[in-house]
Structure formats: structure tokens, C-alpha cells
Design a protein around this motif. Sequence first.
Motif, PDB file in Angstrom:
ATOM      1  N   GLY A  82       0.764  -1.235   0.000  1.00 43.03           N
ATOM      2  CA  GLY A  82       0.000   0.000   0.000  1.00 43.03           C
ATOM      3  C   GLY A  82       0.796   1.288   0.000  1.00 43.03           C
ATOM      4  O   GLY A  82       0.216   2.370   0.020  1.00 43.03           O
ATOM      5  N   ARG A  83       2.133   1.201  -0.016  1.00 40.57           N
ATOM      6  CA  ARG A  83       2.953   2.415  -0.037  1.00 40.57           C
ATOM      7  C   ARG A  83       2.953   3.031  -1.425  1.00 40.57           C
ATOM      8  O   ARG A  83       3.091   2.330  -2.425  1.00 40.57           O
ATOM      9  N   VAL A  84       2.803   4.347  -1.483  1.00 37.99           N
ATOM     10  CA  VAL A  84       2.857   5.038  -2.772  1.00 37.99           C
ATOM     11  C   VAL A  84       4.315   5.213  -3.172  1.00 37.99           C
ATOM     12  O   VAL A  84       5.113   5.790  -2.434  1.00 37.99           O
ATOM     13  N   ARG A  85       4.683   4.710  -4.346  1.00 43.39           N
ATOM     14  CA  ARG A  85       6.068   4.741  -4.784  1.00 43.39           C
ATOM     15  C   ARG A  85       6.320   5.794  -5.864  1.00 43.39           C
ATOM     16  O   ARG A  85       7.442   6.278  -6.015  1.00 43.39           O
ATOM     17  N   ALA A  86       5.300   6.114  -6.633  1.00 40.92           N
ATOM     18  CA  ALA A  86       5.446   7.069  -7.733  1.00 40.92           C
ATOM     19  C   ALA A  86       4.051   7.326  -8.292  1.00 40.92           C
ATOM     20  O   ALA A  86       3.051   6.927  -7.693  1.00 40.92           O
ATOM     21  N   ALA A  87       4.003   7.994  -9.428  1.00 41.99           N
ATOM     22  CA  ALA A  87       2.723   8.214 -10.106  1.00 41.99           C
ATOM     23  C   ALA A  87       2.958   8.169 -11.610  1.00 41.99           C
ATOM     24  O   ALA A  87       4.076   8.408 -12.089  1.00 41.99           O
ATOM     25  N   ILE A  88       1.926   7.848 -12.340  1.00 45.76           N
ATOM     26  CA  ILE A  88       1.967   7.989 -13.791  1.00 45.76           C
ATOM     27  C   ILE A  88       1.016   9.108 -14.168  1.00 45.76           C
ATOM     28  O   ILE A  88      -0.061   9.255 -13.588  1.00 45.76           O
ATOM     29  N   THR A  89       1.446   9.912 -15.116  1.00 42.81           N
ATOM     30  CA  THR A  89       0.644  11.047 -15.552  1.00 42.81           C
ATOM     31  C   THR A  89       0.549  11.047 -17.069  1.00 42.81           C
ATOM     32  O   THR A  89       1.559  10.861 -17.763  1.00 42.81           O
ATOM     33  N   LEU A  90      -0.638  11.199 -17.572  1.00 45.18           N
ATOM     34  CA  LEU A  90      -0.898  11.230 -19.012  1.00 45.18           C
ATOM     35  C   LEU A  90      -1.191  12.657 -19.421  1.00 45.18           C
ATOM     36  O   LEU A  90      -2.031  13.324 -18.803  1.00 45.18           O
ATOM     37  N   SER A  91      -0.498  13.127 -20.453  1.00 43.37           N
ATOM     38  CA  SER A  91      -0.645  14.514 -20.907  1.00 43.37           C
ATOM     39  C   SER A  91      -1.072  14.549 -22.371  1.00 43.37           C
ATOM     40  O   SER A  91      -0.621  13.718 -23.177  1.00 43.37           O
ATOM     41  N   ALA A  92      -1.911  15.529 -22.701  1.00 39.78           N
ATOM     42  CA  ALA A  92      -2.397  15.659 -24.070  1.00 39.78           C
ATOM     43  C   ALA A  92      -2.876  17.081 -24.317  1.00 39.78           C
ATOM     44  O   ALA A  92      -3.176  17.810 -23.370  1.00 39.78           O
ATOM     45  N   PRO A  93      -2.942  17.501 -25.587  1.00 38.90           N
ATOM     46  CA  PRO A  93      -3.586  18.784 -25.880  1.00 38.90           C
ATOM     47  C   PRO A  93      -4.997  18.783 -25.302  1.00 38.90           C
ATOM     48  O   PRO A  93      -5.686  17.751 -25.317  1.00 38.90           O
ATOM     49  N   GLY A  94      -5.425  19.915 -24.788  1.00 47.06           N
ATOM     50  CA  GLY A  94      -6.692  19.984 -24.081  1.00 47.06           C
ATOM     51  C   GLY A  94      -7.878  19.448 -24.847  1.00 47.06           C
ATOM     52  O   GLY A  94      -8.742  18.771 -24.270  1.00 47.06           O
ATOM     53  N   TYR A  95      -7.927  19.697 -26.149  1.00 46.23           N
ATOM     54  CA  TYR A  95      -9.098  19.286 -26.925  1.00 46.23           C
ATOM     55  C   TYR A  95      -9.181  17.765 -27.065  1.00 46.23           C
ATOM     56  O   TYR A  95     -10.255  17.228 -27.379  1.00 46.23           O
ATOM     57  N   ARG A  96      -8.060  17.065 -26.806  1.00 42.71           N
ATOM     58  CA  ARG A  96      -8.083  15.605 -26.914  1.00 42.71           C
ATOM     59  C   ARG A  96      -8.325  14.926 -25.571  1.00 42.71           C
ATOM     60  O   ARG A  96      -8.378  13.693 -25.494  1.00 42.71           O
ATOM     61  N   LEU A  97      -8.450  15.715 -24.511  1.00 43.14           N
ATOM     62  CA  LEU A  97      -8.735  15.146 -23.194  1.00 43.14           C
ATOM     63  C   LEU A  97      -9.876  15.920 -22.537  1.00 43.14           C
ATOM     64  O   LEU A  97      -9.730  16.487 -21.453  1.00 43.14           O
ATOM     65  N   PRO A  98     -11.055  15.943 -23.180  1.00 40.41           N
ATOM     66  CA  PRO A  98     -12.205  16.642 -22.593  1.00 40.41           C
ATOM     67  C   PRO A  98     -12.727  15.886 -21.379  1.00 40.41           C
ATOM     68  O   PRO A  98     -12.396  14.707 -21.179  1.00 40.41           O
ATOM     69  N   PRO A  99     -13.542  16.543 -20.555  1.00 42.79           N
ATOM     70  CA  PRO A  99     -14.039  15.898 -19.328  1.00 42.79           C
ATOM     71  C   PRO A  99     -14.700  14.547 -19.541  1.00 42.79           C
ATOM     72  O   PRO A  99     -14.541  13.640 -18.711  1.00 42.79           O
ATOM     73  N   ASP A 100     -15.430  14.365 -20.649  1.00 42.69           N
ATOM     74  CA  ASP A 100     -16.127  13.094 -20.838  1.00 42.69           C
ATOM     75  C   ASP A 100     -15.192  11.944 -21.175  1.00 42.69           C
ATOM     76  O   ASP A 100     -15.577  10.775 -21.087  1.00 42.69           O
ATOM     77  N   GLN A 101     -13.932  12.261 -21.546  1.00 38.93           N
ATOM     78  CA  GLN A 101     -12.960  11.222 -21.844  1.00 38.93           C
ATOM     79  C   GLN A 101     -12.146  10.804 -20.612  1.00 38.93           C
ATOM     80  O   GLN A 101     -11.499   9.761 -20.608  1.00 38.93           O
ATOM     81  N   VAL A 102     -12.176  11.635 -19.571  1.00 41.58           N
ATOM     82  CA  VAL A 102     -11.321  11.396 -18.404  1.00 41.58           C
ATOM     83  C   VAL A 102     -11.615  10.063 -17.715  1.00 41.58           C
ATOM     84  O   VAL A 102     -10.678   9.317 -17.385  1.00 41.58           O
ATOM     85  N   PRO A 103     -12.876   9.684 -17.457  1.00 42.84           N
ATOM     86  CA  PRO A 103     -13.118   8.414 -16.754  1.00 42.84           C
ATOM     87  C   PRO A 103     -12.500   7.204 -17.448  1.00 42.84           C
ATOM     88  O   PRO A 103     -11.915   6.337 -16.790  1.00 42.84           O
ATOM     89  N   GLY A 104     -12.622   7.139 -18.780  1.00 42.82           N
ATOM     90  CA  GLY A 104     -12.044   6.015 -19.511  1.00 42.82           C
ATOM     91  C   GLY A 104     -10.531   6.003 -19.439  1.00 42.82           C
ATOM     92  O   GLY A 104      -9.905   4.939 -19.284  1.00 42.82           O
ATOM     93  N   VAL A 105      -9.920   7.189 -19.537  1.00 43.80           N
ATOM     94  CA  VAL A 105      -8.461   7.297 -19.449  1.00 43.80           C
ATOM     95  C   VAL A 105      -7.990   6.896 -18.056  1.00 43.80           C
ATOM     96  O   VAL A 105      -7.006   6.158 -17.904  1.00 43.80           O
ATOM     97  N   VAL A 106      -8.689   7.376 -17.029  1.00 44.58           N
ATOM     98  CA  VAL A 106      -8.320   7.046 -15.649  1.00 44.58           C
ATOM     99  C   VAL A 106      -8.414   5.541 -15.419  1.00 44.58           C
ATOM    100  O   VAL A 106      -7.543   4.938 -14.768  1.00 44.58           O
ATOM    101  N   ALA A 107      -9.443   4.896 -15.955  1.00 42.72           N
ATOM    102  CA  ALA A 107      -9.597   3.448 -15.776  1.00 42.72           C
ATOM    103  C   ALA A 107      -8.401   2.704 -16.369  1.00 42.72           C
ATOM    104  O   ALA A 107      -7.869   1.769 -15.757  1.00 42.72           O
ATOM    105  N   ALA A 108      -7.971   3.118 -17.575  1.00 40.36           N
ATOM    106  CA  ALA A 108      -6.812   2.484 -18.211  1.00 40.36           C
ATOM    107  C   ALA A 108      -5.543   2.732 -17.406  1.00 40.36           C
ATOM    108  O   ALA A 108      -4.703   1.836 -17.243  1.00 40.36           O
TER     109      ALA A 108
END
Length: 257
Positions: free
Chosen positions: A218-244
Amino acid sequence: MQEGSSGPRYPIESVDNALKLLLMLRDRRAISVSEVSEDLSVAPSTAHRLLAMLVHHGFVRQDPATKAYAAGPVLAEISFAALRDSDIRPRARPFIEELVREVGETVHLVMLNGTQVLFTDCVEGTRALRAGSRVGTRLPAHCTAGGKVLLAELPDDQIRELYRDDEELEQLTPRSVATVTGLLTALDETRRHGYALNDGESEEELRAVAVAIRDPVGRVRAAITLSAPGYRLPPDQVPGVVAAMRRTADRIGEILL
């Protein structure tokens, strides 16, 4: 003999000041000669000589436009060396590559260092217009998705201790969190959702989402972050991206000791 918590018996003032100066860069994106002079209680000429020596050895670099000083490449190399024994990059990379093939966007592996986030690895997206690699770069943690998701693992009193010097925070864009109070609110939201967002807070027109990587205990070791131009990561796409991303973070975490 190991030195006690009160410090060495025979301190060398110049070395002590140089190390204190480097610690200043741990929590600040840039510093000036006058800030060094004031914080170390030395003359501006002494502050300038200290900075010049650190520039000479690559620990510090000077911005030719602003004349301010920031962490140099040697500090990044030392950071990577310090992480070598517990380095998760080789083990995480195959999973990150698979995630990038799935989503097509740039993914970084990041770690928290004080009030800054260190970008330790990257697999760039497959599209012509994409977020570029920031490997070796440090940014204010409160301005990044990865930084916020890692800060959210800390209790509020520890956050206030980290930012004890000032309520006001550095802003990289007008969207950046401006105060410690605002940061605490953002971190509370991050804890509720289990992921963090960066909506143009580190770079305008860029959006990012981050999730933490936890090892089997359960220890947090790091994080992964996904970055994209804003128009390709609209709010309705976030849940699917987060799940992956969560699937990827879980798979990385399972193989960490």
C-alpha cells in the motif's frame, strides 16, 4: 564518529552555505542573488560567488534572460543516482509502453521531491501533435497532476509544513493554484476522486491526469501522468483514461517489493 543532529563539530561555513543554497533549490523553481544573500545572511558578493561556483560545476544554471538561477543538470543526475537502488523505471516501462499504445498519448513516470515533482521517465504519444518528454525536469508539484496526486497522500498538516514559508504559491499559468488554502481544497478533491487533474496549470492548452502507483503493502512509490492537448482530453474522456491508467498502475504496483 557519526555526527549528531546538532551538526558537525567543526563546520566549514562556505560548504554549509553552498549546501543550504542547494536546499533552497529543492523547494523553489528559481532564486536570485538577493534571495540567496538574504536567506543565508551573507553579502551579495558572497552569494554571487557561491552561485558562480555551483554554475561552474553544473549544480546550478542561470537563465540568460531573467538572470535567475535554477537547478542544473548535475542535480538531476544526483537525484537519479539516489533513486537507483529503488528505481522502478525498468520495471514500470513495459507497462507504460503498453498504456501509450492503448491511449496514444504521452505518459510520464514521476516522483515527489519536496514541493517539486521530478519527471523520471517518459514514453511519448504516437500522434504528430503530442506532449513532449520532460524527463529530468522538475516543476512545482502543485502545478502538475502527478505532483498533486502524490501530495494528496500527505496529511494536511504535513502539506502546510512543506509550504510553511508563504501562503502564496508560484503560478506557471493563470490557472495554477495560487495559495496553500486553494491547494488543500484541490488535494481534498483529488483524494475523493482517486486521481488528479491538471487543466492548463503547468502549460496553457495542455491537460493531464495522474494516478498513484502503490506497492503490494500500500505504499505510494510514484505516479503515472498522461498529458495531451486539451481538446483531446475533454471531461467526458477522463473516466475512460483514468480506468486504463489505474489498470497500468495496479500492474506496476504488483511487481514492486
